[in-house]
Design a protein around this motif. Structure first.
Motif, PDB file in Angstrom:
ATOM      1  N   THR A   1      29.533 -14.961   5.801  1.00 25.03           N
ATOM      2  CA  THR A   1      30.409 -15.570   6.797  1.00 25.03           C
ATOM      3  C   THR A   1      31.297 -16.584   6.104  1.00 25.03           C
ATOM      4  O   THR A   1      30.812 -17.448   5.360  1.00 25.03           O
ATOM      5  CB  THR A   1      29.573 -16.283   7.882  1.00 25.03           C
ATOM      6  OG1 THR A   1      28.725 -15.327   8.510  1.00 25.03           O
ATOM      7  CG2 THR A   1      30.480 -16.950   8.914  1.00 25.03           C
ATOM      8  N   GLU A   2      32.576 -16.483   6.322  1.00 26.55           N
ATOM      9  CA  GLU A   2      33.523 -17.412   5.703  1.00 26.55           C
ATOM     10  C   GLU A   2      33.340 -18.791   6.332  1.00 26.55           C
ATOM     11  O   GLU A   2      33.409 -18.927   7.546  1.00 26.55           O
ATOM     12  CB  GLU A   2      34.934 -16.890   5.946  1.00 26.55           C
ATOM     13  CG  GLU A   2      35.985 -17.513   5.079  1.00 26.55           C
ATOM     14  CD  GLU A   2      37.324 -16.806   5.258  1.00 26.55           C
ATOM     15  OE1 GLU A   2      37.443 -15.655   4.793  1.00 26.55           O
ATOM     16  OE2 GLU A   2      38.211 -17.393   5.883  1.00 26.55           O
ATOM     17  N   VAL A   3      33.111 -19.797   5.505  1.00 26.54           N
ATOM     18  CA  VAL A   3      32.916 -21.146   6.047  1.00 26.54           C
ATOM     19  C   VAL A   3      34.054 -22.086   5.693  1.00 26.54           C
ATOM     20  O   VAL A   3      34.258 -23.096   6.366  1.00 26.54           O
ATOM     21  CB  VAL A   3      31.567 -21.759   5.599  1.00 26.54           C
ATOM     22  CG1 VAL A   3      30.415 -21.082   6.320  1.00 26.54           C
ATOM     23  CG2 VAL A   3      31.394 -21.681   4.098  1.00 26.54           C
ATOM     24  N   VAL A   4      34.776 -21.788   4.640  1.00 24.76           N
ATOM     25  CA  VAL A   4      35.976 -22.584   4.349  1.00 24.76           C
ATOM     26  C   VAL A   4      37.025 -21.679   3.719  1.00 24.76           C
ATOM     27  O   VAL A   4      36.700 -20.792   2.920  1.00 24.76           O
ATOM     28  CB  VAL A   4      35.669 -23.801   3.447  1.00 24.76           C
ATOM     29  CG1 VAL A   4      35.164 -23.380   2.082  1.00 24.76           C
ATOM     30  CG2 VAL A   4      36.907 -24.677   3.279  1.00 24.76           C
ATOM     31  N   ASN A   5      38.252 -21.916   4.134  1.00 23.01           N
ATOM     32  CA  ASN A   5      39.381 -21.122   3.619  1.00 23.01           C
ATOM     33  C   ASN A   5      40.558 -22.065   3.467  1.00 23.01           C
ATOM     34  O   ASN A   5      41.073 -22.590   4.454  1.00 23.01           O
ATOM     35  CB  ASN A   5      39.714 -19.986   4.591  1.00 23.01           C
ATOM     36  CG  ASN A   5      40.800 -19.063   4.049  1.00 23.01           C
ATOM     37  OD1 ASN A   5      41.701 -19.498   3.319  1.00 23.01           O
ATOM     38  ND2 ASN A   5      40.718 -17.802   4.400  1.00 23.01           N
TER      39      ASN A   5
END
Lengths: 159, 31
Positions: free
Chosen positions: A58-62
């Motif tokens: 799961t992407e948590v920071v972009n």
């Protein structure tokens, strides 16, 4: 290693070993209870993500843009049967870390890829994993085991 | 605890999207 000449006659050298960003796989280490208070990292300017319980990355920071990643650590969860946590860092579109087997023995600890690693054991030691630049993007994704709430703590400077 | 993505646009032009824990909805004002 390729060698060409620039418009002013300068030698331009390129090769896989020189192309950034450098893989962080060799920087990956694990605290074994050496970082009992993960939330305390906020006192040092770190940002902490929400917990992720999914076993799927799961992407948590972009971040879109440029900056310097100076710290990144993964917190397993408090689950005692935690297995196969995942920790992935992609810089400028290139995967520089892709750990997929973070386990319960790391409970209440963290896995560090960037920033300071310090042991609190009898034979205390520390090493600073160097900060890493990103030019266009930084994406960090994590996965838990489907039960525990894994989190990311990170620190970055924008440039 | 549920979570949501929050995007911040920084003065340097960077955008940063972070997964954060959702804040509980405000309680209604007492009558």
């Amino acid at each position: 290693m390729a060698q060409t000449f620039g418009p002013c006659g300068q030698i331009i050298v390129s090769g896989a070993g020189l192309a950034p960003p450098t893989s962080l796989t060799a920087n990956f280490g694990v605290w074994s209870g050496g970082l009992p208070a993960f939330s305390e990292l906020a006192k040092f300017g770190c940002t902490q993500s929400a917990g992720v319980s999914s076993a799927t990355l799961t992407e948590v920071v972009n971040i879109a843009g440029s900056g310097v990643l100076s710290f990144a650590a993964f917190h397993t969860s408090t689950a005692t049967t935690f297995n196969n946590g995942k920790f992935k860092i992609v810089i400028d579109g290139i995967t520089v870390l892709n750990e997929t087997t973070i386990n319960a023995s790391d409970q209440d600890g963290a896995a560090c890829a960037v920033g300071l690693y310090a042991s609190s054991g009898a034979n205390s030691s520390g090493i600073s994993q160097e900060a890493i630049n990103f030019s266009t993007s930084l994406v960090i994704s994590i996965a838990s085991d489907g039960v525990g709430g894994s989190k990311l703590s990170y620190k970055r400077y924008l440039t | 605890m549920s979570s949501e993505y929050v995007t911040t646009k920084h003065p340097g032009g960077q955008t940063e999207t972070l997964l954060v824990e959702s804040k509980p909805a405000d309680l209604p004002e007492p009558e």
